[in-house]
Design a protein around this motif. Structure first.
Motif, mmCIF file in Angstrom:
data_model
loop_
_atom_site.group_PDB
_atom_site.id
_atom_site.type_symbol
_atom_site.label_atom_id
_atom_site.label_comp_id
_atom_site.label_asym_id
_atom_site.label_seq_id
_atom_site.Cartn_x
_atom_site.Cartn_y
_atom_site.Cartn_z
ATOM 1 N N ASN A 63 48.758 28.809 42.665
ATOM 2 C CA ASN A 63 48.281 27.354 42.964
ATOM 3 C C ASN A 63 46.695 27.379 42.950
ATOM 4 O OD1 ASN A 63 50.375 28.062 45.579
ATOM 5 N ND2 ASN A 63 50.857 25.965 44.160
ATOM 6 N N ALA A 64 45.924 28.195 43.537
ATOM 7 C CA ALA A 64 44.526 27.965 43.471
ATOM 8 C C ALA A 64 43.625 28.792 42.569
ATOM 9 C CB ALA A 64 43.878 27.989 45.129
ATOM 10 N N GLY A 65 44.102 29.940 42.378
ATOM 11 C CA GLY A 65 43.174 31.015 41.557
ATOM 12 C C GLY A 65 42.140 31.464 42.467
ATOM 13 N N PRO A 66 41.061 31.680 42.223
ATOM 14 C CA PRO A 66 39.992 32.457 43.024
ATOM 15 C C PRO A 66 39.332 31.244 43.794
ATOM 16 C CG PRO A 66 39.534 32.905 40.692
ATOM 17 C CD PRO A 66 40.702 32.018 40.704
ATOM 18 N N ALA A 67 39.808 29.885 43.770
ATOM 19 C CA ALA A 67 39.283 28.887 44.460
ATOM 20 C C ALA A 67 39.998 28.786 45.836
ATOM 21 C CB ALA A 67 39.272 27.451 43.755
ATOM 22 N N ILE A 68 41.028 29.837 46.193
ATOM 23 C CA ILE A 68 41.594 30.028 47.272
ATOM 24 C C ILE A 68 40.459 30.074 48.298
ATOM 25 C CG2 ILE A 68 41.715 32.590 47.140
ATOM 26 C CD1 ILE A 68 44.533 30.607 48.432
ATOM 27 N N TYR A 74 43.720 36.998 39.569
ATOM 28 C CA TYR A 74 44.523 36.429 40.591
ATOM 29 C C TYR A 74 45.961 36.150 39.966
ATOM 30 C CZ TYR A 74 44.213 32.365 37.257
ATOM 31 O OH TYR A 74 44.224 31.584 36.346
ATOM 32 N N SER A 75 46.145 36.463 38.697
ATOM 33 C CA SER A 75 47.473 36.421 38.037
ATOM 34 C C SER A 75 48.197 37.501 38.537
ATOM 35 C CB SER A 75 47.271 36.356 36.591
ATOM 36 O OG SER A 75 46.763 37.512 36.031
ATOM 37 N N ALA A 76 47.655 38.959 39.040
ATOM 38 C CA ALA A 76 48.517 39.944 39.254
ATOM 39 C C ALA A 76 49.151 39.821 40.553
ATOM 40 C CB ALA A 76 47.303 41.154 39.439
ATOM 41 N N LEU A 90 34.720 47.941 51.437
ATOM 42 C CA LEU A 90 34.998 49.168 50.439
ATOM 43 C C LEU A 90 35.346 48.373 48.871
ATOM 44 C CD1 LEU A 90 36.924 51.723 51.916
ATOM 45 C CD2 LEU A 90 34.662 51.710 51.666
ATOM 46 N N GLY A 91 36.187 46.889 49.284
ATOM 47 C CA GLY A 91 36.197 46.308 47.986
ATOM 48 C C GLY A 91 35.224 45.599 47.193
ATOM 49 N N TRP A 92 34.122 45.446 48.044
ATOM 50 C CA TRP A 92 33.119 44.605 47.410
ATOM 51 C C TRP A 92 32.365 45.142 46.288
ATOM 52 C CZ3 TRP A 92 31.924 39.660 49.554
ATOM 53 C CH2 TRP A 92 30.800 39.052 48.935
ATOM 54 N N GLN A 93 32.044 46.544 46.284
ATOM 55 C CA GLN A 93 31.673 47.334 45.158
ATOM 56 C C GLN A 93 32.486 47.474 43.975
ATOM 57 O OE1 GLN A 93 31.302 51.596 45.992
ATOM 58 N NE2 GLN A 93 32.626 51.074 47.865
ATOM 59 N N TYR A 94 33.827 47.061 44.059
ATOM 60 C CA TYR A 94 34.706 46.906 42.782
ATOM 61 C C TYR A 94 34.964 45.483 42.457
ATOM 62 C CZ TYR A 94 35.186 51.968 44.074
ATOM 63 O OH TYR A 94 34.694 53.180 44.319
ATOM 64 N N ILE A 95 34.078 44.656 42.649
ATOM 65 C CA ILE A 95 34.307 43.310 42.433
ATOM 66 C C ILE A 95 33.919 43.066 40.872
ATOM 67 C CG2 ILE A 95 33.625 40.767 42.295
ATOM 68 C CD1 ILE A 95 33.317 41.289 45.455
ATOM 69 N N ARG A 96 34.786 42.722 40.011
ATOM 70 C CA ARG A 96 34.478 42.319 38.649
ATOM 71 C C ARG A 96 34.452 40.844 38.404
ATOM 72 N NH1 ARG A 96 38.262 46.065 39.455
ATOM 73 N NH2 ARG A 96 38.212 48.111 38.441
ATOM 74 N N PRO A 97 33.294 40.483 38.179
ATOM 75 C CA PRO A 97 32.679 38.931 38.052
ATOM 76 C C PRO A 97 33.717 38.243 36.988
ATOM 77 C CG PRO A 97 30.920 40.243 37.789
ATOM 78 C CD PRO A 97 31.861 41.404 38.062
ATOM 79 N N GLU A 98 33.958 38.906 36.148
ATOM 80 C CA GLU A 98 34.946 38.240 34.943
ATOM 81 C C GLU A 98 36.317 37.600 35.634
ATOM 82 O OE1 GLU A 98 35.748 42.699 34.380
ATOM 83 O OE2 GLU A 98 34.141 41.401 34.834
ATOM 84 N N ASN A 99 36.515 38.299 36.743
ATOM 85 C CA ASN A 99 37.970 37.834 37.475
ATOM 86 C C ASN A 99 37.704 36.359 38.040
ATOM 87 O OD1 ASN A 99 39.525 40.132 36.697
ATOM 88 N ND2 ASN A 99 38.580 41.325 38.557
ATOM 89 N N TYR A 100 36.388 35.980 38.102
ATOM 90 C CA TYR A 100 36.344 34.641 38.908
ATOM 91 C C TYR A 100 36.066 33.557 37.938
ATOM 92 C CZ TYR A 100 34.870 37.392 43.013
ATOM 93 O OH TYR A 100 35.072 38.053 44.267
ATOM 94 N N THR A 101 36.256 33.976 36.340
ATOM 95 C CA THR A 101 36.446 32.965 35.415
ATOM 96 C C THR A 101 37.669 32.786 34.866
ATOM 97 O OG1 THR A 101 33.997 33.835 34.868
ATOM 98 C CG2 THR A 101 35.419 32.267 33.106
ATOM 99 N N PRO A 102 38.146 31.278 35.007
ATOM 100 C CA PRO A 102 37.341 30.344 35.676
ATOM 101 C C PRO A 102 37.726 30.281 37.149
ATOM 102 C CG PRO A 102 39.569 29.346 34.797
ATOM 103 C CD PRO A 102 39.363 30.964 34.288
ATOM 104 N N TYR A 103 36.552 29.940 37.970
ATOM 105 C CA TYR A 103 36.831 29.805 39.493
ATOM 106 C C TYR A 103 37.859 29.076 39.945
ATOM 107 C CZ TYR A 103 35.456 30.218 44.204
ATOM 108 O OH TYR A 103 35.581 30.527 45.484
#
Length: 545
Positions: A56-61, A287-289, A199-212
């Protein structure tokens, strides 16, 4: 006698004093806030958040969580006023009975039964997925045929059924959670969220937010603006429990000051945690995962992606122990949530039976355990069937629509109460009435509209079954009305039923008109169900004309 007859406020307060003698006024604003945080952070966050992001929302959840919180805010203020006037450890069923009469109380009571029952089923399905993930870590692989519903490629979800049965049997025996055990479970849930974020913050990959905000697929509710609002209605499930703050009014030292602080502060804290949680979840893995059956256990998926990828793109989890530890904590917390939901459902059904609106068998108390065991047994079977054969998406959305509907009636109840009982004592008053209740109705209804139409069909069918029970049993055995109603009351209920028939047909036609949806069974079932009930309600109206 009339279906609009209200249960006297004095009688409710007398019942409260009889059933809750000895409650001390010990809760301060900080205590109420802690209660709210513990009640809110629960199964919803760890279950349907991933599915809502994936479909439904992707990263915009994260935006969806803010929208849902706004709806909770308005409804929470209305709950606080009711709880200060009617300090009963009950629910919206009791509030509606005091403000809008027996018929509306029946509607909300029947709706609450749906909310708690399918809520317990949703959590049990997620519990099953986390259990499967946990056992996978030890090389124990459960058959997909026995851990998925037929709609998800399996035959039956046995783990989900087993946890429902175990928690129901615990309720039948009357085992009551101690404050210590409850405190430990609350601490576990909050710790899981904080550890996951840290713990998860350090493994954030910016490309996963595109498109937000992913572009809408062309289907209403699938990404884009409509997807964000639909996701808000779905993740609304994650906020269920905040009304626990309102039910503690009788134990608050200064409810007029502390109740709004407890409600508002707990909502703010949980909303911030939810946004951070969702931000990390959709940043660690795309988010698709979270699509598919495993999406009901998003924490497990995200933790598996917390690590560094090798040359082939394979990720080795940096914290292999963390997944097992967190999943174990979630499993323990889930068991508690299922227990509480089954208990809440049984209490509503018990109250309706005591009022004569349901058969007496459901308010009979077991001679040894002093619990409504038959009541618990019935819903053990019903919830088990939901858990075994219905997809998580369906039961999750049904829980959300039922809760939103309950909140709407509570908001309307405050407006009615201000007009009908303006001088009744209130330890806390909802500010800016009727503006705040109207905004509560508007936001909750707005989110309901964005839920899938098949969810509306199931809600309407459930409510029509409730109308059947009320006409053919509840009205004849009502204690408040002595089982005697005038012809006008029967005609109103019959006309309301006919209105539901029309609504069901319209929604079914609109849903069926979407060529991308294969709903042949649901469509014809709706039409046949509507046709039968059109005859039933028409005959009932004619009989009492």
């Amino acid at each position: 006698m009339s279906i609009w007859k209200r249960k006297p406020l004095g009688q409710l307060i007398e019942e409260a004093s009889e059933s809750e003698k000895g409650l001390k006024k010990t809760l301060t604003a900080s205590g109420l806030t802690a209660l709210g945080v513990g009640a809110i952070i629960g199964a919803g966050l760890f279950s349907i958040t991933g599915l809502a992001a994936a479909t439904n929302a992707g990263p915009a959840i994260t935006i969806s969580f803010i929208v849902a919180a706004i709806g909770c805010l308005f409804a929470g203020l209305c709950y606080a006023e009711f709880s200060s006037m009617i300090p009963v450890a009950g629910s919206a069923y009791t509030y509606s009975f005091a403000t809008m009469g027996e018929f509306v109380a029946w509607i909300i009571g029947w709706d609450l039964v749906l909310e708690y029952a399918v809520g317990a089923a949703t959590v049990s399905i997620s519990w099953s997925r986390y259990l499967t993930k946990f056992l996978d870590g030890y090389g124990i692989h459960l058959s997909e045929q026995l851990t998925h519903s037929p709609f998800e490629g399996g035959l039956i979800n046995i783990p989900a059924v087993l946890i429902v049965m175990v928690m129901s049997l615990v309720l039948m025996r009357g085992t009551k959670e101690s404050a210590l055990v409850n405190g430990i479970i609350v601490l576990l849930k909050v710790t899981v969220v904080l550890v996951f974020i840290a713990l998860g913050w350090q493994y954030i990959r910016p490309e996963n937010y595109t498109p937000y905000i992913p572009e809408n697929t062309g289907t209403f509710g699938e990404f884009g603006f409509t997807g964000i609002i639909r996701a808000a209605a779905i993740v609304f499930f994650a906020y269920i429990g905040f009304d626990a703050v309102s039910t503690a009014a009788q134990e608050a030292k200064n409810p007029k000051r502390d109740m709004p602080i407890g409600i508002l502060l707990s909502l703010v804290i949980c909303t911030v945690l939810y946004i951070l949680f969702a931000h990390v979840m959709t940043g660690v893995v795309n988010y698709s995962a979270f699509a598919g059956a495993d999406g009901i256990a998003p924490v497990a998926i995200a933790i598996d992606h917390m690590g560094v990828a090798d040359a082939s793109g394979m990720i080795t989890p940096a914290y292999p122990w963390l997944n097992k530890a967190i999943i174990l904590a979630i499993l323990a917390g889930y068991a508690s949530v299922i227990l509480v939901m089954l208990m809440g459902q049984s209490r509503v059904f018990f109250s309706m039976s005591k009022d004569g609106l349901m058969p007496k068998v459901f308010s009979e108390v077991h001679p040894k355990f002093r619990t409504p065991a038959k009541n618990n047994l019935l819903f053990m079977l019903i919830v088990s069937l939901f858990a075994a054969f219905v997809p998580a998406r369906v039961v999750g959305e049904m829980t959300s629509i039922g809760t939103l509907f309950a909140f709407i009636l509570v908001c309307l109840g405050v407006i009615v109460m201000r007009r009908t009982m303006p001088d009744a004592p209130r330890a806390f008053k909802t500010p800016l009435v009727p503006l705040v209740p109207i905004l509560g109705v508007g936001v909750c209804l707005f989110m309901m509209v964005f839920l899938p139409l098949d969810t509306w069909i199931r809600l309407i069918v459930w409510m029509m079954i409730g109308f059947d029970l009320y006409i053919f049993y509840g009205m004849k055995h009502s204690i408040l009305n002595s089982g005697s109603f005038d012809g006008k009351s029967y005609r109103i209920v019959s006309l309301s039923g006919l209105a539901m028939v029309v609504a069901l047909v319209v929604v079914a036609f609109v849903h069926h008109s979407n060529p991308e949806i294969d709903d042949t069974f649901l469509y014809y079932f709706s039409l046949i169900f509507a046709a039968i009930h059109a005859v039933v309600y028409a005959l009932s109206y004619k009989k009492n004309k």
